[in-house]
Structure formats: C-alpha cells, structure tokens
Design a protein around this motif. Structure first.
Motif, mmCIF file in Angstrom:
data_model
loop_
_atom_site.group_PDB
_atom_site.id
_atom_site.type_symbol
_atom_site.label_atom_id
_atom_site.label_comp_id
_atom_site.label_asym_id
_atom_site.label_seq_id
_atom_site.Cartn_x
_atom_site.Cartn_y
_atom_site.Cartn_z
ATOM 1 N N LYS A 152 -2.211 -89.098 87.012
ATOM 2 C CA LYS A 152 -2.602 -90.081 86.009
ATOM 3 C C LYS A 152 -1.388 -90.444 85.157
ATOM 4 C CE LYS A 152 -7.393 -88.704 85.669
ATOM 5 N NZ LYS A 152 -8.436 -88.155 84.806
ATOM 6 N N GLU A 153 -1.309 -91.710 84.819
ATOM 7 C CA GLU A 153 -0.157 -92.222 84.058
ATOM 8 C C GLU A 153 0.003 -91.514 82.716
ATOM 9 O OE1 GLU A 153 3.226 -94.113 83.532
ATOM 10 O OE2 GLU A 153 2.020 -94.368 85.326
ATOM 11 N N VAL A 154 -1.105 -91.239 82.043
ATOM 12 C CA VAL A 154 -1.046 -90.573 80.741
ATOM 13 C C VAL A 154 -0.440 -89.178 80.882
ATOM 14 C CG1 VAL A 154 -2.450 -89.642 78.853
ATOM 15 C CG2 VAL A 154 -2.994 -91.873 79.839
ATOM 16 N N LEU A 155 -0.865 -88.442 81.880
ATOM 17 C CA LEU A 155 -0.361 -87.093 82.103
ATOM 18 C C LEU A 155 1.118 -87.122 82.489
ATOM 19 C CD1 LEU A 155 -1.192 -84.111 82.157
ATOM 20 C CD2 LEU A 155 -1.761 -84.407 84.561
ATOM 21 N N TYR A 156 1.502 -88.047 83.350
ATOM 22 C CA TYR A 156 2.895 -88.194 83.783
ATOM 23 C C TYR A 156 3.790 -88.529 82.579
ATOM 24 C CZ TYR A 156 6.807 -89.850 86.689
ATOM 25 O OH TYR A 156 8.024 -90.024 87.285
ATOM 26 N N SER A 157 3.341 -89.459 81.758
ATOM 27 C CA SER A 157 4.113 -89.854 80.579
ATOM 28 C C SER A 157 4.232 -88.712 79.581
ATOM 29 C CB SER A 157 3.459 -91.053 79.887
ATOM 30 O OG SER A 157 3.443 -92.157 80.742
ATOM 31 N N ALA A 162 1.296 -79.291 91.890
ATOM 32 C CA ALA A 162 1.467 -78.271 90.859
ATOM 33 C C ALA A 162 0.323 -78.336 89.847
ATOM 34 C CB ALA A 162 2.813 -78.441 90.152
ATOM 35 N N VAL A 163 -0.031 -79.536 89.416
ATOM 36 C CA VAL A 163 -1.125 -79.701 88.455
ATOM 37 C C VAL A 163 -2.430 -79.193 89.057
ATOM 38 C CG1 VAL A 163 -2.563 -81.424 87.279
ATOM 39 C CG2 VAL A 163 -0.076 -81.572 87.143
ATOM 40 N N PHE A 212 -6.252 -75.020 81.050
ATOM 41 C CA PHE A 212 -5.303 -76.014 81.547
ATOM 42 C C PHE A 212 -6.013 -77.300 81.953
ATOM 43 C CE2 PHE A 212 -2.849 -78.180 84.809
ATOM 44 C CZ PHE A 212 -1.611 -78.277 84.203
ATOM 45 N N LYS A 213 -7.109 -77.164 82.663
ATOM 46 C CA LYS A 213 -7.850 -78.344 83.135
ATOM 47 C C LYS A 213 -8.304 -79.200 81.950
ATOM 48 C CE LYS A 213 -11.502 -79.628 86.337
ATOM 49 N NZ LYS A 213 -12.464 -79.132 87.320
ATOM 50 N N GLU A 214 -8.761 -78.553 80.901
ATOM 51 C CA GLU A 214 -9.217 -79.278 79.711
ATOM 52 C C GLU A 214 -8.049 -79.972 79.003
ATOM 53 O OE1 GLU A 214 -12.042 -80.702 76.994
ATOM 54 O OE2 GLU A 214 -12.224 -79.853 78.991
ATOM 55 N N GLU A 234 6.504 -76.563 81.486
ATOM 56 C CA GLU A 234 7.392 -75.643 82.202
ATOM 57 C C GLU A 234 6.768 -75.169 83.504
ATOM 58 O OE1 GLU A 234 8.598 -72.420 79.681
ATOM 59 O OE2 GLU A 234 9.973 -73.687 78.545
ATOM 60 N N ASP A 235 5.489 -74.836 83.457
ATOM 61 C CA ASP A 235 4.803 -74.342 84.658
ATOM 62 C C ASP A 235 4.705 -75.426 85.733
ATOM 63 O OD1 ASP A 235 4.496 -71.891 83.406
ATOM 64 O OD2 ASP A 235 2.412 -72.243 82.831
ATOM 65 N N ILE A 236 4.423 -76.669 85.330
ATOM 66 C CA ILE A 236 4.331 -77.766 86.292
ATOM 67 C C ILE A 236 5.673 -77.959 86.987
ATOM 68 C CG2 ILE A 236 4.056 -80.267 86.536
ATOM 69 C CD1 ILE A 236 1.974 -80.073 84.218
ATOM 70 N N ILE A 237 6.744 -78.020 86.212
ATOM 71 C CA ILE A 237 8.077 -78.240 86.789
ATOM 72 C C ILE A 237 8.494 -77.047 87.644
ATOM 73 C CG2 ILE A 237 10.525 -78.589 86.279
ATOM 74 C CD1 ILE A 237 8.735 -81.077 85.880
ATOM 75 N N ARG A 238 8.213 -75.842 87.194
ATOM 76 C CA ARG A 238 8.581 -74.649 87.971
ATOM 77 C C ARG A 238 7.913 -74.676 89.341
ATOM 78 N NH1 ARG A 238 6.912 -70.967 84.719
ATOM 79 N NH2 ARG A 238 8.779 -71.026 83.459
#
Length: 116
Positions: A2-7, A74-75, A84-86, A99-103
C-alpha cells in the motif's frame, strides 16, 4: 504494498537515519521472479537506500535497491507478530518495524540502527 505504508517506511527511515538514508522511492527496475517452476519478468518499484558513512563492510555511498515485492514479503511475514498487523492497518509503523522490514527484505544484510 500500500502506498501509505511504503511512504511511511521511507519517511521513518529518512527521519530516524543514522548511517543509511533513503536515496530514491520512485525508481522502477526489471527483475526475474521465480514462480510456479519458471522465471517470469516483472517490473516493480524499488526502495533505494544509500550509506551516508562507512559502516562495517559498506563504504560511504554504497547503494542498495530493495524491490517492492521483497518489502511485501517482509511485511506479510511480520504480520504474524502481535500488534504489527494493526500498526500496518493504521499506518503507524515504529522504528523497530521499519528496521525489521528492511532486515528481512535485504536477507538480513542491512541493519538500519535507527535513532530519534
């Protein structure tokens, strides 16, 4: 993704950066994706990160391109964690979430070490 999450992911990395910063969020690249027993070409957006300072084996200026489909994986993997989901649904990622997403998306190669 989702664009919001990516941004928000890009904004969190940029605002809390230490040795890694966001270089570009809108570039697209071609990739070969293994699916269903074969390779399939896809074109997707990449999150480009750059080393602002030398750190470990990475010299200043080193660039990583992380495809959006790796960020999605990763998400989806992290959605099993309580809360996390919330936070994803509400668009309120924490520094630790970023950090966790990028890792995970970088195969555990990049540890952002974000700070306020």
């Amino acid at each position: 993704m989702k664009e919001v999450l990516y941004s928000q992911l890009a904004a969190t990395i940029h605002e809390c950066r230490t040795w890694v910063d966001v270089l570009d969020t809108d570039r697209e690249c071609n990739f070969m994706l293994h699916s269903g027993g074969g390779l399939h070409p896809i074109r997707c957006r990449v999150l480009s990160l750059v080393a602002r300072a030398a750190h470990g084996a990475y010299p200043k200026g080193h660039v990583w391109d992380i495809p959006e489909y790796r960020l999605d994986r990763a998400v989806n993997s992290l959605k099993r964690r309580p809360g996390f989901k919330e936070r994803c649904r509400l668009g309120t990622l924490s520094m630790q979430d970023a950090e966790d997403i990028i890792r995970l998306a970088s195969h555990k190669l990049i540890n952002l070490e974000l700070e306020l």
